[in-house]
Motif scaffolding. Structure first.
Motif, PDB file in Angstrom:
ATOM      1  N   ASP A  77       0.764  -1.237  -0.047  1.00  0.00           N
ATOM      2  CA  ASP A  77      -0.060   0.051  -0.054  1.00  0.00           C
ATOM      3  C   ASP A  77       0.891   1.185  -0.151  1.00  0.00           C
ATOM      4  OD1 ASP A  77      -3.122  -0.631   1.160  1.00  0.00           O
ATOM      5  OD2 ASP A  77      -1.687  -2.219   1.342  1.00  0.00           O
ATOM      6  N   TYR A  78       0.770   2.222  -0.928  1.00  0.00           N
ATOM      7  CA  TYR A  78       1.359   3.260  -1.013  1.00  0.00           C
ATOM      8  C   TYR A  78       0.553   4.539  -1.222  1.00  0.00           C
ATOM      9  CZ  TYR A  78       1.852   2.139  -6.029  1.00  0.00           C
ATOM     10  OH  TYR A  78       1.518   2.026  -7.315  1.00  0.00           O
ATOM     11  N   ARG A  79       1.008   5.824  -0.997  1.00  0.00           N
ATOM     12  CA  ARG A  79       0.435   6.951  -1.149  1.00  0.00           C
ATOM     13  C   ARG A  79       1.575   8.069  -1.566  1.00  0.00           C
ATOM     14  NH1 ARG A  79      -0.107  11.165   2.586  1.00  0.00           N
ATOM     15  NH2 ARG A  79       0.231  10.281   4.875  1.00  0.00           N
ATOM     16  N   TYR A  80       1.064   9.010  -2.415  1.00  0.00           N
ATOM     17  CA  TYR A  80       1.771  10.070  -2.654  1.00  0.00           C
ATOM     18  C   TYR A  80       0.960  11.217  -2.863  1.00  0.00           C
ATOM     19  CZ  TYR A  80       0.916   8.355  -7.197  1.00  0.00           C
ATOM     20  OH  TYR A  80       0.264   7.947  -8.570  1.00  0.00           O
ATOM     21  N   GLY A  81       1.236  12.423  -2.495  1.00  0.00           N
ATOM     22  CA  GLY A  81       0.564  13.509  -2.808  1.00  0.00           C
ATOM     23  C   GLY A  81       1.122  14.807  -2.222  1.00  0.00           C
ATOM     24  N   ALA A  82       0.287  15.988  -2.250  1.00  0.00           N
ATOM     25  CA  ALA A  82       0.493  17.405  -1.743  1.00  0.00           C
ATOM     26  C   ALA A  82      -0.440  18.005  -1.054  1.00  0.00           C
ATOM     27  CB  ALA A  82       0.986  18.140  -3.036  1.00  0.00           C
ATOM     28  N   ASN A  83      -0.034  18.924  -0.089  1.00  0.00           N
ATOM     29  CA  ASN A  83      -1.130  19.776   0.481  1.00  0.00           C
ATOM     30  C   ASN A  83      -0.706  21.098   0.578  1.00  0.00           C
ATOM     31  OD1 ASN A  83       0.589  20.013   3.381  1.00  0.00           O
ATOM     32  ND2 ASN A  83       0.673  17.783   2.840  1.00  0.00           N
ATOM     33  N   LEU A  84      -1.511  22.070   0.765  1.00  0.00           N
ATOM     34  CA  LEU A  84      -1.480  23.365   0.749  1.00  0.00           C
ATOM     35  C   LEU A  84      -2.286  24.429   1.632  1.00  0.00           C
ATOM     36  CD1 LEU A  84      -0.030  26.126  -0.861  1.00  0.00           C
ATOM     37  CD2 LEU A  84      -1.986  25.969  -2.390  1.00  0.00           C
ATOM     38  N   LYS A  85      -1.428  25.250   2.331  1.00  0.00           N
ATOM     39  CA  LYS A  85      -2.261  26.255   3.154  1.00  0.00           C
ATOM     40  C   LYS A  85      -1.914  27.550   2.868  1.00  0.00           C
ATOM     41  CE  LYS A  85      -1.284  23.596   6.852  1.00  0.00           C
ATOM     42  NZ  LYS A  85      -1.286  22.429   6.121  1.00  0.00           N
ATOM     43  N   TYR A  86      -2.832  28.244   2.604  1.00  0.00           N
ATOM     44  CA  TYR A  86      -2.441  29.715   1.987  1.00  0.00           C
ATOM     45  C   TYR A  86      -3.430  30.712   2.323  1.00  0.00           C
ATOM     46  CZ  TYR A  86      -0.640  33.584  -0.967  1.00  0.00           C
ATOM     47  OH  TYR A  86      -0.219  34.744  -1.486  1.00  0.00           O
ATOM     48  N   THR A  87      -3.072  32.036   2.565  1.00  0.00           N
ATOM     49  CA  THR A  87      -3.872  33.276   2.922  1.00  0.00           C
ATOM     50  C   THR A  87      -3.837  33.976   1.821  1.00  0.00           C
ATOM     51  OG1 THR A  87      -3.625  32.888   5.312  1.00  0.00           O
ATOM     52  CG2 THR A  87      -4.655  35.050   4.257  1.00  0.00           C
ATOM     53  N   ILE A  88      -5.032  34.082   0.993  1.00  0.00           N
ATOM     54  CA  ILE A  88      -5.112  34.961  -0.416  1.00  0.00           C
ATOM     55  C   ILE A  88      -5.190  36.388   0.136  1.00  0.00           C
ATOM     56  CG2 ILE A  88      -6.197  35.441  -2.443  1.00  0.00           C
ATOM     57  CD1 ILE A  88      -7.637  32.729  -2.218  1.00  0.00           C
ATOM     58  N   PRO A  89      -3.941  37.042  -0.256  1.00  0.00           N
ATOM     59  CA  PRO A  89      -3.823  38.581   0.063  1.00  0.00           C
ATOM     60  C   PRO A  89      -5.206  39.379  -0.283  1.00  0.00           C
ATOM     61  CG  PRO A  89      -1.837  37.738  -0.764  1.00  0.00           C
ATOM     62  CD  PRO A  89      -3.045  36.801  -1.014  1.00  0.00           C
ATOM     63  N   VAL A  90      -5.491  40.544  -0.010  1.00  0.00           N
ATOM     64  CA  VAL A  90      -6.390  41.492  -0.165  1.00  0.00           C
ATOM     65  C   VAL A  90      -7.876  40.848   0.347  1.00  0.00           C
ATOM     66  CG1 VAL A  90      -7.576  42.805  -2.004  1.00  0.00           C
ATOM     67  CG2 VAL A  90      -5.172  42.249  -1.965  1.00  0.00           C
ATOM     68  N   LEU A  91      -8.105  39.620  -0.295  1.00  0.00           N
ATOM     69  CA  LEU A  91      -9.464  39.112   0.232  1.00  0.00           C
ATOM     70  C   LEU A  91      -9.237  38.465   1.573  1.00  0.00           C
ATOM     71  CD1 LEU A  91      -9.922  36.915  -3.318  1.00  0.00           C
ATOM     72  CD2 LEU A  91     -10.937  38.992  -2.406  1.00  0.00           C
ATOM     73  N   ASN A  92      -8.035  38.271   2.166  1.00  0.00           N
ATOM     74  CA  ASN A  92      -7.940  37.634   3.504  1.00  0.00           C
ATOM     75  C   ASN A  92      -8.800  36.199   3.578  1.00  0.00           C
ATOM     76  OD1 ASN A  92      -6.645  37.374   6.084  1.00  0.00           O
ATOM     77  ND2 ASN A  92      -8.420  38.534   6.855  1.00  0.00           N
ATOM     78  N   LEU A  93      -8.555  35.347   2.559  1.00  0.00           N
ATOM     79  CA  LEU A  93      -9.174  34.185   2.372  1.00  0.00           C
ATOM     80  C   LEU A  93      -8.316  32.833   2.698  1.00  0.00           C
ATOM     81  CD1 LEU A  93     -12.183  33.140   1.656  1.00  0.00           C
ATOM     82  CD2 LEU A  93     -11.371  32.755  -0.705  1.00  0.00           C
ATOM     83  N   ASP A  94      -8.562  32.312   3.476  1.00  0.00           N
ATOM     84  CA  ASP A  94      -7.813  31.098   3.929  1.00  0.00           C
ATOM     85  C   ASP A  94      -8.247  29.978   3.105  1.00  0.00           C
ATOM     86  OD1 ASP A  94      -6.237  32.450   5.845  1.00  0.00           O
ATOM     87  OD2 ASP A  94      -7.756  31.882   7.643  1.00  0.00           O
ATOM     88  N   LEU A  95      -7.312  29.371   2.372  1.00  0.00           N
ATOM     89  CA  LEU A  95      -7.379  28.149   1.469  1.00  0.00           C
ATOM     90  C   LEU A  95      -6.516  27.045   2.030  1.00  0.00           C
ATOM     91  CD1 LEU A  95      -8.026  26.717  -1.122  1.00  0.00           C
ATOM     92  CD2 LEU A  95      -6.065  27.581  -2.299  1.00  0.00           C
ATOM     93  N   SER A  96      -7.307  25.804   2.181  1.00  0.00           N
ATOM     94  CA  SER A  96      -6.645  24.686   2.656  1.00  0.00           C
ATOM     95  C   SER A  96      -6.955  23.594   1.745  1.00  0.00           C
ATOM     96  CB  SER A  96      -6.765  24.113   4.192  1.00  0.00           C
ATOM     97  OG  SER A  96      -6.585  25.370   4.967  1.00  0.00           O
ATOM     98  N   THR A  97      -6.085  22.827   1.185  1.00  0.00           N
ATOM     99  CA  THR A  97      -6.442  21.694   0.384  1.00  0.00           C
ATOM    100  C   THR A  97      -5.459  20.716   0.256  1.00  0.00           C
ATOM    101  OG1 THR A  97      -7.081  21.111  -2.018  1.00  0.00           O
ATOM    102  CG2 THR A  97      -5.219  22.962  -1.617  1.00  0.00           C
TER     103      THR A  97
END
Length: 936
Positions: A826-846
């Motif tokens: 069993d194996y897995r591979y992937g990526a993750n991201l957390k970022y606060t979009i400027p101006v909008l001050n919107l937090d994105l997590s994926t």
């Protein structure tokens, strides 16, 4: 038994030899010195003060200074001084307080090595020279370091991690380097399991990690510390009397440590998903009150944007609606004469589980295939109340716990067995209900003696009652060979009453250089009463008993359906007499603990089943040693431990009786069953190199079992029924090597890596499944399990990006006839991201991960499952209100099926769960911060 007594005697003499040499020779400096210490508090509020304390001997030969150590509600200092009568002048200074001067007369006695200076109570100064200085506020911003070390304590800075607004504590824990958070709330740091969580150094629903993980808001947390902590017993008795606990201490930001905090969240989603939670906390120097409540039907605790395990094998099972509420209250008086910790938790669960199984069991004479479907609806109510009281001045501590559970369930199932052709098919319907009341507690007391020794008395008790404990089942089994059908209407009443109590008296010899030898005696008594009555309602004349859940109106009528051969009444009384010897050496940089217990146990049982009504007894001696050693050298730490456990077979399980309640599973007791002896030996080394920000560890564990319980299994090829008999087997053992490292690649510590690996060899011995004859052939399977895990994380301002990969391999071999080698990956591979979009001050997590399987024996099982999750969040009104939109399994690739393979067989399982859904939620927080002029 004489040999065991000799072992204990020799160990005691060997341990005492160096102590005697030190006491007589007087060559070591520590043997000629003692430790004096005390605490400093505010004279009015009794709040902690981080004072600077200086002592000077009357002859001016000694002068030392120490800064108070702040921990939990204490502010302590200490010094090592010569062991001779002397008056010491004490001076305490702190910002905003008048300088305090006092004296302490040291009068050494016997072997006593620690002397307590009466509490120093400081008064506030009339003029605080710092109060009116008009300095412009200077804000210093720099790169936060995620992980730091203070001696043996690991410190994680919460502000160095990027988390979406509205996150709870579990979101922070999942991101901390070297930390693994399991789905059940267990936490591992560098491969070592955390015993429990603390909040600001104090218990918080101890043993129930998920309460804090899922309800404490992340924004309140300053840092998280991981360290070895003295146990409650050691703290209450004023010295180390047992191995320390490995804890994770969550520390709140100062503005929340003495304030009111409220946090609430509510959300609704697709597929009728909903969730709501509320949390409130009040803190001051002597009181903490926390209340919480939550309700949801999501059956999910993983968050997008984290390194959570979204593999199909880890999918949540079934549908679950849960409601719970809790209260935690901790208080202490200003003089710290009384400390009390009260927790109450109430929970309602409603689970709806549907499972479809296909199981292939490996056997030398041909594999056996079973298909089954089952539905279960369970409703549970649980109330838990516990209280821990400490009277430090009297050296008394006491704990009491009450647990009540009320459960009900309904079920149905379908099953079939195949081997080339259909062997049998069966169906069942069931319902049940039970109530359980459990109460337990303990009390400890110690008496410090003038010459430095301690007398310790410990008592514990418990009581449990399970009544009613009823179950109804309608079953039918059809055999393909002759077409016969076996229909049964079963009713079982399995009530029980148990109690236990015990006493332990120990004498603690305080020897030079912090060594201690503690001999003791103990007595325990246990009573277990089980009344397992089984009834065959289908044997009654009336057709009304073809329905589920109906009982005759009178007791006499019910007794006509008694299945006496499958009913049993047992009343077991166990008396234990024992002695033990403990050897300890707790030091700042090392720790040694050895326990050598020897217990003689005698069991008497009244047993009644079928035509047998008898009294039986047995006696045996248990010797279960335990040893632990830890020491630090510079920044490196080494650990070694060993323990042995002896498990006797249940007394009633060796009585000559059979269980034929299930026509497809006959269970036969084995009166010749012997006790299991288990040995564990483990070691671990942790190394730090701060100059390159590197921490790594390596460990090894061995597990050896003698007289393990195996199962002789005979398969009836005509009916598809199994016969099971437990018996002892030898040859089971395993050995594991593990290690890991974490650190950063760059000087600014933006790019961090975490790698861990383990290899485990398992030598498994059990009885092979036999066809139509007794099972005597042993089956040996050798398995190698390999786990590799790598994470890379880059952090820059409000951006956190990560790559993750994981491999789990199982390779099994056996000389058993017909066994096919297993090479499953069993194996897995992937990526993750957390970022606060400027101006909008919107937090994105994926996060995006691909989960793959290979070597499962069929194309259907060898799959690739891409999983994508995302969350958007935005705060309003200066962060008081947070809106979140969460999407699970955006690609709709997660399957409700799971697959597993091991040395016993292959299994395919499908559950009723909802892997894909959207949820929108709103969270509101309220805080009332401490006053700015409060210096404490």
């Amino acid at each position: 038994m004489n040999r065991l007594l000799n072992i204990i005697l020799v160990a005691a003499l060997a341990a005492a030899t160096p102590f005697t040499a030190q006491a007589d020779g007087g060559k070591k400096a520590k043997a000629d010195s003692v430790y004096i210490g005390g605490e400093v508090y505010d004279s009015f509020t009794k709040a902690r003060i981080k004072a600077v304390v200086t002592i000077t001997s009357e002859d001016s030969a000694l002068a030392k200074t120490d800064t108070c150590y702040i921990w939990r509600t204490s502010s302590s200092f200490g010094f090592r001084v010569p062991k001779r009568p002397m008056r010491y002048f004490i001076r305490a200074e702190a910002e905003g307080y008048k300088t305090l001067a006092d004296t302490f007369d040291l009068k050494p006695r016997g072997r006593k090595g620690y002397y307590t200076i009466p509490r120093l109570l400081m008064k506030r100064g009339r003029d605080d020279i710092y109060k009116d200085v008009g300095l412009n506020e200077v804000v210093v911003r720099g790169t936060r370091v995620q992980i730091a070390y203070r001696g043996d304590t690991i410190v994680y800075d919460a502000s160095a991690f990027n988390l979406p607004e509205g996150s709870m504590l579990d979101g922070l824990i999942r991101q901390m380097p070297g930390v693994e958070l399991k789905d059940n709330g267990d936490i591992y740091v560098n491969g070592k399991k955390v015993d429990y969580l603390l909040l600001n150094g104090k218990d918080f629903f101890k043993g129930k990690n998920k309460v804090m993980l899922e309800n404490l808001p992340y924004f309140t947390v300053k840092n998280v510390k991981v360290y070895d902590k003295s146990t409650e017993k050691s703290e209450a008795l004023g010295r180390e009397v047992e191995p320390k606990d490995f804890v994770m201490d969550v520390n709140l930001k100062r503005e929340y440590a003495r304030s009111y905090i409220a946090n609430a969240e509510a959300g609704a989603g697709t597929d009728n998903r909903w969730a709501a939670r509320a949390f409130g906390l009040y803190f001051d120097d002597h009181t903490r009150v926390a209340v919480f409540g939550n309700a949801n039907n999501v059956n999910e605790n993983r968050q997008p944007g984290s390194d959570g395990d979204w593999s199909p094998a880890k999918m949540q099972r079934g549908l679950l609606a849960t409601k719970q509420a809790g209260l935690s209250l901790q208080t202490e008086d200003k003089d710290k004469r009384i400390k009390d910790n009260f927790d109450a938790l109430v929970r309602w669960n409603d689970s709806d589980n549907e499972r479809h199984n296909s199981v292939e069991t490996f056997a030398s004479d041909g594999n056996i295939v079973r298909g089954s479907s089952a539905f279960n609806r369970n409703k549970d109510f649980n109330l838990n109340i516990n209280n821990y009281l400490t009277l430090p001045k009297l050296h008394i501590y006491s704990y009491a716990n009450l647990d009540y559970t009320n459960s009900s369930n309904t079920s149905w199932g379908r099953d079939s067995t195949l081997r080339d052709t259909l062997t049998n098919r069966s169906w069942s319907e069931g319902l049940g209900r039970s109530r359980r009341l459990y109460f337990n507690g303990y009390t400890g007391w110690s008496q410090p003696l003038p010459w430095g020794d301690y007398l310790i008395l410990f008592a514990d008790y418990s009581y449990s009652r399970r009544r009613p404990a009823e179950s109804f089942s309608l079953t039918g089994t059809q055999y393909a060979a002759d077409g016969a059908t076996d229909r049964r209407n079963n009713y079982a009443d399995t009530r029980s009453d148990n109690y236990s109590y015990g006493f332990n008296l120990s004498y603690d010899f305080a020897l030079p250089d912090h060594w201690a030898v503690r001999p003791g005696v103990a007595y325990r008594q246990d009573r277990e009463i089980n009344d397992n009555a089984h009834y065959r309602l289908d044997r009654l004349a009336s057709d009304r008993y073809d329905e589920l859940g109906l009982l005759p109106s009178t007791r006499d009528s019910l007794l006509l359906a008694l299945d006496a051969d499958n009913s049993a009444y047992t009343n077991v009384l166990t008396r234990s007499y024992g002695t033990h010897l403990e050897i300890m050496h707790p030091m700042a940089k090392s720790y040694v603990y050895v326990r050598l217990p020897l217990y003689f146990r005698r069991e008497g049982m009244h047993y009644r089943s079928g035509g047998l009504d008898t009294v039986a007894s047995r006696s045996y001696t248990d010797f279960e040693p335990y040893a632990q050693m830890e020491f630090s050298k510079g920044k490196n730490k080494f650990e070694l431990n060993y323990r042995m456990r002896v498990t006797q077979p249940e007394f009633q399980s060796i009585m000559p009786s059979d269980d034929t309640t299930d026509p497809l599973a006959l269970r036969i007791n084995n009166p010749d069953l012997k006790a299991i002896t288990r040995h564990w030996l483990g070691g671990k080394a942790t190394f730090r190199c701060d100059s390159i920000d590197l921490t790594w560890y390596a460990g090894a564990q061995a597990y050896i079992v003698r007289n393990d319980f195996g199962t002789r299994t005979t398969y009836n090829s005509q009916t598809g029924a199994y016969t099971y008999i437990d018996d002892n087997v030898d040859g089971n053992w395993d050995f594991e090597l593990n290690g890991g490292l974490n650190g950063t690649f760059d000087k600014k510590r933006r790019l961090r890596y975490v790698f861990d690996a383990s290899v485990k060899y398992i030598h498994s011995v059990d009885f092979d499944v036999a066809y139509d004859t007794s099972a005597d052939v042993l089956s040996t399977v050798e398995t190698m399990r390999t786990n590799l895990n790598l994470n890379l994380t880059y952090t820059l301002g409000k951006l956190t990006a990560g790559l993750a990969g994981k491999l789990t391999a199982r390779n099994s071999r056996s000389d058993r006839q017909g066994f096919e080698a297993i090479n499953a990956y069993d194996y897995r591979y992937g990526a993750n991201l957390k970022y606060t979009i400027p101006v909008l001050n919107l937090d994105l997590s994926t996060d995006f991960n691909v989960f793959s399987r290979r070597g499962y024996g069929s194309a259907e099982m060898n799959t690739d499952d891409p999983v994508w999750n995302a969350q958007l969040s935005k705060s309003f009104f200066k962060g008081s209100l947070v809106a979140k939109l969460t999407a699970y399994d955006l690609l709709h690739q997660l399957s409700t099926k799971s697959y597993s393979i091991n040395a016993q067989g292959r299994t395919e399982t499908r559950y009723n769960c909802i892997p894909r859904y959207l949820m929108f939620s709103l969270a509101y927080k309220f805080t009332r911060k401490a006053k700015q002029n409060d210096k404490n």
